[in-house]
Write a protein that holds these residues in place. Sequence first.
Motif, short mmCIF file in Angstrom:
data_model
loop_
_atom_site.label_atom_id
_atom_site.label_comp_id
_atom_site.label_asym_id
_atom_site.label_seq_id
_atom_site.Cartn_x
_atom_site.Cartn_y
_atom_site.Cartn_z
N ILE A 16 46.09 29.21 38.99
CA ILE A 16 44.82 29.49 40.12
C ILE A 16 45.88 30.52 41.01
CG2 ILE A 16 44.13 28.31 41.98
CD1 ILE A 16 43.01 25.86 40.15
N GLN A 17 47.11 30.22 41.11
CA GLN A 17 48.26 30.95 42.23
C GLN A 17 48.09 32.19 41.66
OE1 GLN A 17 52.13 29.29 42.27
NE2 GLN A 17 50.82 26.48 43.25
N SER A 18 48.67 32.24 41.00
CA SER A 18 48.30 34.30 39.67
C SER A 18 47.15 34.22 39.68
CB SER A 18 48.98 34.05 38.39
OG SER A 18 47.51 33.39 37.20
N CYS A 19 46.39 34.21 40.23
CA CYS A 19 44.87 34.64 41.19
C CYS A 19 44.31 34.39 42.00
CB CYS A 19 43.22 33.98 39.84
SG CYS A 19 44.37 33.71 37.74
N SER A 20 45.21 34.39 42.16
CA SER A 20 45.19 34.38 44.25
C SER A 20 44.43 35.82 44.92
CB SER A 20 46.27 34.16 44.87
OG SER A 20 47.16 34.50 44.88
N SER A 21 44.29 36.16 45.32
CA SER A 21 43.95 37.59 46.15
C SER A 21 44.90 37.84 46.84
CB SER A 21 42.79 37.18 47.76
OG SER A 21 42.26 38.89 47.65
N ILE A 22 44.74 38.98 46.48
CA ILE A 22 46.31 40.46 46.54
C ILE A 22 45.56 40.69 48.16
CG2 ILE A 22 45.87 42.22 45.16
CD1 ILE A 22 48.87 42.05 44.86
N ILE A 174 37.62 48.95 49.34
CA ILE A 174 39.11 49.29 48.51
C ILE A 174 39.41 49.43 47.51
CG2 ILE A 174 41.49 47.51 48.98
CD1 ILE A 174 39.90 47.35 51.90
N GLN A 175 39.98 50.17 47.09
CA GLN A 175 40.24 50.48 45.76
C GLN A 175 41.79 51.03 45.44
OE1 GLN A 175 38.84 54.90 45.38
NE2 GLN A 175 38.74 54.40 42.90
N GLU A 190 38.12 47.87 42.06
CA GLU A 190 38.04 48.47 43.16
C GLU A 190 36.98 47.34 43.56
OE1 GLU A 190 34.63 51.66 45.20
OE2 GLU A 190 36.01 51.49 42.86
N ASN A 191 36.57 46.63 45.05
CA ASN A 191 35.53 45.43 45.85
C ASN A 191 35.44 46.26 47.08
OD1 ASN A 191 34.43 43.36 45.95
ND2 ASN A 191 36.21 41.67 45.56
N LEU A 192 33.66 46.16 47.33
CA LEU A 192 33.19 45.76 48.66
C LEU A 192 33.60 44.75 49.23
CD1 LEU A 192 31.93 48.11 49.99
CD2 LEU A 192 29.62 46.83 49.38
N ASN A 223 36.40 39.83 40.60
CA ASN A 223 37.83 40.72 39.92
C ASN A 223 38.76 39.78 39.79
OD1 ASN A 223 36.89 43.14 40.25
ND2 ASN A 223 37.31 43.65 42.46
N MET A 224 39.45 39.65 38.97
CA MET A 224 40.82 38.74 38.82
C MET A 224 41.87 38.83 40.31
SD MET A 224 42.21 36.62 37.30
CE MET A 224 41.28 36.88 35.61
N TYR A 225 42.38 39.93 40.87
CA TYR A 225 43.46 40.52 42.15
C TYR A 225 42.89 40.46 43.26
CZ TYR A 225 46.09 39.36 37.68
OH TYR A 225 46.87 38.94 36.33
#
Length: 245
Positions: A16-22, A174-175, A190-192, A223-225
């Motif tokens: 869970i921690q490793s998949c937190s948003s960056i 964000i890219q 990439e995400n919106l 996304n994963m990150y």
Amino acid sequence: MRRLFIGFLVSSSVIIQSCSSIYMPNVPVTPMFRNKGEGYVAAHANIKGNVSASAGVAVSDHIAVLASGSIIDNQRSNPRFSQKLGEAALGYYTTMGKQNRQVLEFYAGYGLGKAIDEDVRASTTGYDVVESRELDFDKIFVQVNYSSTRKNKLNLFGGKKELNYGTAIRVSRIQMKDFTINGLDTQHEENLFIEPVFFTRLELNKGFQLQYTSGFNIGVADNMYLKAGNSVFTLGVTYNFGRKK
């Protein structure tokens, strides 16, 4: 069985921690300009180490330019997280209502940022880094700001103080430009993001206001990150100067 269950909990926690948003959203710039030549500066912070500063100027009767920078340095949590982000924007503003107590603004802008996200664990010598994720990204955004000033002033601190409420709705693309995990190149994402923010301002002195900001973000891509999950809660001070009565 008990050891297996504890091991499962620990493993799940790490996943869970490793998949937190960056990516951490910053405080949107909300100058709420009213006239040509008006200037704006602001500073915001919270207990998680999120500090931002912004400035803007109304260069004509309806056109304004903005600039902002933010720094996040949260080294006391797991994962440890830091981010630097700079933005600039150009936009349109106008007043509304019979007494011009409402302000509407539209902005479009561009930003560059860098983030470092590290999972750590305690050891006999301190803390060891389990996994390190480093990200360079760029940002394109559009933003709508709206605020309304309370008609009747509040009687506070021996005087009448102005109070206004507002919201900013920002859509950000964000890219990733560079992304590494433990120093190795990793597939880019990439995400919106849809980022609604709400703020309240209380007048402290002429032009100076205390601002409380709260908001969240929604990510379109799975996304994963690079995903949603981080919110904005800050307390700040704003100053508008050159405003005509």
